[in-house]
Motif scaffolding. Structure first.
Motif, PDB file in Angstrom:
ATOM      1  N   ALA A 199       4.514   0.995   1.571  1.00 25.49           N
ATOM      2  CA  ALA A 199       4.628   1.766   0.333  1.00 25.49           C
ATOM      3  C   ALA A 199       3.246   1.929  -0.315  1.00 25.49           C
ATOM      4  O   ALA A 199       2.892   3.016  -0.779  1.00 25.49           O
ATOM      5  N   ASN A 200       2.441   0.867  -0.307  1.00 23.18           N
ATOM      6  CA  ASN A 200       1.082   0.950  -0.863  1.00 23.18           C
ATOM      7  C   ASN A 200       0.223   1.904  -0.039  1.00 23.18           C
ATOM      8  O   ASN A 200      -0.522   2.709  -0.593  1.00 23.18           O
ATOM      9  N   ALA A 201       0.323   1.780   1.298  1.00 18.97           N
ATOM     10  CA  ALA A 201      -0.488   2.636   2.175  1.00 18.97           C
ATOM     11  C   ALA A 201      -0.195   4.104   1.864  1.00 18.97           C
ATOM     12  O   ALA A 201      -1.114   4.933   1.813  1.00 18.97           O
TER      13      ALA A 201
ATOM     14  N   ALA B 283       1.186   5.229  -1.089  1.00 12.88           N
ATOM     15  CA  ALA B 283       0.834   5.503  -2.489  1.00 12.88           C
ATOM     16  C   ALA B 283      -0.667   5.720  -2.670  1.00 12.88           C
ATOM     17  O   ALA B 283      -1.080   6.533  -3.484  1.00 12.88           O
ATOM     18  N   TYR B 284      -1.493   4.994  -1.912  1.00 14.50           N
ATOM     19  CA  TYR B 284      -2.940   5.080  -2.111  1.00 14.50           C
ATOM     20  C   TYR B 284      -3.617   5.958  -1.054  1.00 14.50           C
ATOM     21  O   TYR B 284      -4.802   5.821  -0.789  1.00 14.50           O
ATOM     22  N   SER B 285      -2.813   6.855  -0.427  1.00 11.52           N
ATOM     23  CA  SER B 285      -3.358   7.863   0.493  1.00 11.52           C
ATOM     24  C   SER B 285      -3.204   9.218  -0.166  1.00 11.52           C
ATOM     25  O   SER B 285      -2.332   9.394  -1.013  1.00 11.52           O
TER      26      SER B 285
ATOM     27  N   THR C 162      -2.175   0.253   8.392  1.00  9.25           N
ATOM     28  CA  THR C 162      -3.486   0.866   8.184  1.00  9.25           C
ATOM     29  C   THR C 162      -3.349   2.231   7.517  1.00  9.25           C
ATOM     30  O   THR C 162      -2.447   2.996   7.878  1.00  9.25           O
ATOM     31  N   ASP C 163      -4.224   2.487   6.546  1.00  9.55           N
ATOM     32  CA  ASP C 163      -4.228   3.829   5.949  1.00  9.55           C
ATOM     33  C   ASP C 163      -5.640   4.361   5.895  1.00  9.55           C
ATOM     34  O   ASP C 163      -6.607   3.632   6.141  1.00  9.55           O
ATOM     35  N   GLN C 164      -5.749   5.653   5.628  1.00 10.27           N
ATOM     36  CA  GLN C 164      -7.072   6.277   5.470  1.00 10.27           C
ATOM     37  C   GLN C 164      -7.209   6.760   4.034  1.00 10.27           C
ATOM     38  O   GLN C 164      -7.728   7.827   3.765  1.00 10.27           O
TER      39      GLN C 164
ATOM     40  N   GLY D 180       3.501   1.642  -9.785  1.00  4.40           N
ATOM     41  CA  GLY D 180       3.547   0.256  -9.306  1.00  4.40           C
ATOM     42  C   GLY D 180       3.594  -0.744 -10.453  1.00  4.40           C
ATOM     43  O   GLY D 180       3.410  -0.388 -11.609  1.00  4.40           O
ATOM     44  N   SER D 181       3.874  -2.000 -10.107  1.00  2.02           N
ATOM     45  CA  SER D 181       3.958  -3.041 -11.118  1.00  2.02           C
ATOM     46  C   SER D 181       2.826  -4.045 -10.972  1.00  2.02           C
ATOM     47  O   SER D 181       2.645  -4.909 -11.815  1.00  2.02           O
ATOM     48  N   GLY D 182       2.063  -3.946  -9.891  1.00  7.04           N
ATOM     49  CA  GLY D 182       1.015  -4.935  -9.647  1.00  7.04           C
ATOM     50  C   GLY D 182       1.577  -6.235  -9.077  1.00  7.04           C
ATOM     51  O   GLY D 182       0.885  -7.236  -8.986  1.00  7.04           O
TER      52      GLY D 182
ATOM     53  N   GLY E 219       3.599  -6.133  -6.087  1.00  7.13           N
ATOM     54  CA  GLY E 219       3.924  -5.920  -4.666  1.00  7.13           C
ATOM     55  C   GLY E 219       3.199  -6.847  -3.711  1.00  7.13           C
ATOM     56  O   GLY E 219       3.816  -7.507  -2.877  1.00  7.13           O
ATOM     57  N   LEU E 220       1.873  -6.922  -3.847  1.00  9.61           N
ATOM     58  CA  LEU E 220       1.093  -7.729  -2.902  1.00  9.61           C
ATOM     59  C   LEU E 220       1.275  -9.226  -3.150  1.00  9.61           C
ATOM     60  O   LEU E 220       1.163 -10.035  -2.238  1.00  9.61           O
ATOM     61  N   SER E 221       1.558  -9.575  -4.413  1.00 10.17           N
ATOM     62  CA  SER E 221       1.809 -10.974  -4.721  1.00 10.17           C
ATOM     63  C   SER E 221       3.103 -11.421  -4.020  1.00 10.17           C
ATOM     64  O   SER E 221       3.184 -12.536  -3.486  1.00 10.17           O
TER      65      SER E 221
HETATM   66  P1  ADP Z   1       1.006  -1.926  -7.282  1.00 13.37           P
HETATM   67  O1  ADP Z   1       2.443  -2.063  -7.593  1.00 13.37           O
HETATM   68  O2  ADP Z   1       0.145  -1.554  -8.447  1.00 13.37           O
HETATM   69  O3  ADP Z   1       0.731  -1.092  -6.063  1.00 13.37           O
HETATM   70  P2  ADP Z   1       0.270  -4.212  -5.636  1.00 13.37           P
HETATM   71  O4  ADP Z   1       0.338  -5.669  -5.912  1.00 13.37           O
HETATM   72  O5  ADP Z   1       1.102  -3.715  -4.509  1.00 13.37           O
HETATM   73  O6  ADP Z   1       0.570  -3.446  -6.986  1.00 13.37           O
HETATM   74  O7  ADP Z   1      -1.236  -3.832  -5.367  1.00 13.37           O
HETATM   75  C1  ADP Z   1      -2.234  -4.262  -6.281  1.00 13.37           C
HETATM   76  C2  ADP Z   1      -3.362  -3.235  -6.358  1.00 13.37           C
HETATM   77  O8  ADP Z   1      -4.102  -3.222  -5.137  1.00 13.37           O
HETATM   78  C3  ADP Z   1      -2.881  -1.809  -6.549  1.00 13.37           C
HETATM   79  O9  ADP Z   1      -2.684  -1.491  -7.894  1.00 13.37           O
HETATM   80  C4  ADP Z   1      -4.018  -1.009  -5.940  1.00 13.37           C
HETATM   81  O10 ADP Z   1      -5.042  -0.843  -6.894  1.00 13.37           O
HETATM   82  C5  ADP Z   1      -4.538  -1.911  -4.824  1.00 13.37           C
HETATM   83  N1  ADP Z   1      -4.001  -1.543  -3.484  1.00 13.37           N
HETATM   84  C6  ADP Z   1      -2.946  -2.090  -2.846  1.00 13.37           C
HETATM   85  N2  ADP Z   1      -2.743  -1.537  -1.638  1.00 13.37           N
HETATM   86  C7  ADP Z   1      -3.725  -0.608  -1.480  1.00 13.37           C
HETATM   87  C8  ADP Z   1      -4.080   0.311  -0.443  1.00 13.37           C
HETATM   88  N3  ADP Z   1      -3.385   0.379   0.707  1.00 13.37           N
HETATM   89  N4  ADP Z   1      -5.162   1.107  -0.650  1.00 13.37           N
HETATM   90  C9  ADP Z   1      -5.878   1.032  -1.802  1.00 13.37           C
HETATM   91  N5  ADP Z   1      -5.597   0.201  -2.827  1.00 13.37           N
HETATM   92  C10 ADP Z   1      -4.533  -0.622  -2.674  1.00 13.37           C
END
Ligand code: ADP
Length: 272
Positions: free
Chosen positions: A159-161, A163-165, A187-189, A218-220, A222-224
């Protein structure tokens, strides 16, 4: 054993006791601080959508005679409501993960199946953004774990890959076995991450650019959630990234060893 020596010893013991107590206090202060931050962050995250909901409800009330306006406000109300639902479910998920230690489970899961489920959940969003998600997970590797948690972890990375593409971008998802571990890489570009932000992206509520990230909804968290899930499974998560070039997030999980066959257990076939 003179009274003097005894006094010195008890004084030393006393100092040590005080020191131990002080250390203990520091740890509990630190935990208190972490808890306070967490609560402050949640409150902060909830304030905006809650304020929007009440403003929109008011606007809706005043626009009762204008159907177009009503539809517009109702639409935005529903977006804010799903945002609230999303944040609260992530907060609950994260607290559960943090409360639990290492996960003990004997459920065997196929890694390619977890990857396929996570990709499928992102299909609609990827298609809407014209992003091609290429999957290369032919390995039949298995891991022990909690299926829904692992699907959420891989889902969050994909979802992040996406969202940030940018629109029309490419996302790759791969799974392979390396040195007794399963590596799942996404992996994303896309926009990438600056070197000094790389460690911080796994922190709760951390977003690199609040405004930019808010646009992605996002909520910040996801990665946590990814980090805690993977750690609960005895694995780890790493990231490589270059600003404007893209990122790779990689989850590593211990490979479930195939059961030892009876013939293997009784000694090697060559007899040595
Ligand atoms: P969010 O819900 O904001 O996406 P995450 O915990 O998933 O929160 O990610 C934290 C932050 O890390 C994001 O707000 C974004 O700035 C950065 N990030 C995460 N994944 C990517 C990615 N694939 N490419 C670029 N930035 C990313």
């Amino acid at each position: 054993d003179s009274p003097l020596r005894l006094r010195v010893r008890s004084a030393r013991l006393g100092t040590r006791f005080v020191l131990l107590l002080a250390e203990d206090r520091t740890e509990s202060f630190r935990l208190d601080e972490v808890r306070r931050d967490f609560v402050a962050n949640i409150s902060h995250e909830l304030k905006t959508p809650i304020a929007s909901v009440s403003l929109l409800a008011e606007a809706l009330d005043q626009a009762a005679d204008e159907p177009d306006q009503v539809r517009r406000f109702a639409g935005r109300l529903s977006v804010e409501a799903s945002r609230l639902a999303h944040i609260s479910s992530e907060v609950i998920e994260l607290s559960r993960l943090q409360a639990r230690g290492a996960l003990r489970t004997d459920v065997l899961l196929r890694v390619d199946e977890i990857v396929a489920a996570a990709v499928e959940q992102n299909r609609v969003v990827a298609t809407a953004k014209g992003i091609d998600v290429a999957v290369k997970a032919s390995s039949k590797a298995e891991v022990y774990g909690d299926r829904s948690l692992l699907v959420v972890a891989v889902h969050n990375l994909i979802a992040n890959a996406i969202a940030y593409s940018s629109e029309g971008g490419r996302v790759g998802v791969g799974a392979k076995v390396v040195d007794g571990a399963v590596e799942i890489a996404v992996t994303d570009q896309g926009i990438g991450i600056e070197a000094d932000e790389l460690e911080r992206v796994f922190e709760r509520f951390y977003r690199i650019d609040q405004a930019r990230s808010r646009n992605t909804g996002g909520s910040g968290l996801g990665l946590s959630i990814v980090k805690h899930t993977v750690q609960n499974h005895g694995g780890d998560v790493r990231v490589w990234s270059q600003p404007s070039r893209g990122s790779t997030f990689m989850i590593r999980l211990p490979l479930a060893e195939p059961p030892i066959e009876a013939s293997d257990a009784t000694g090697s076939p060559t007899g040595d």
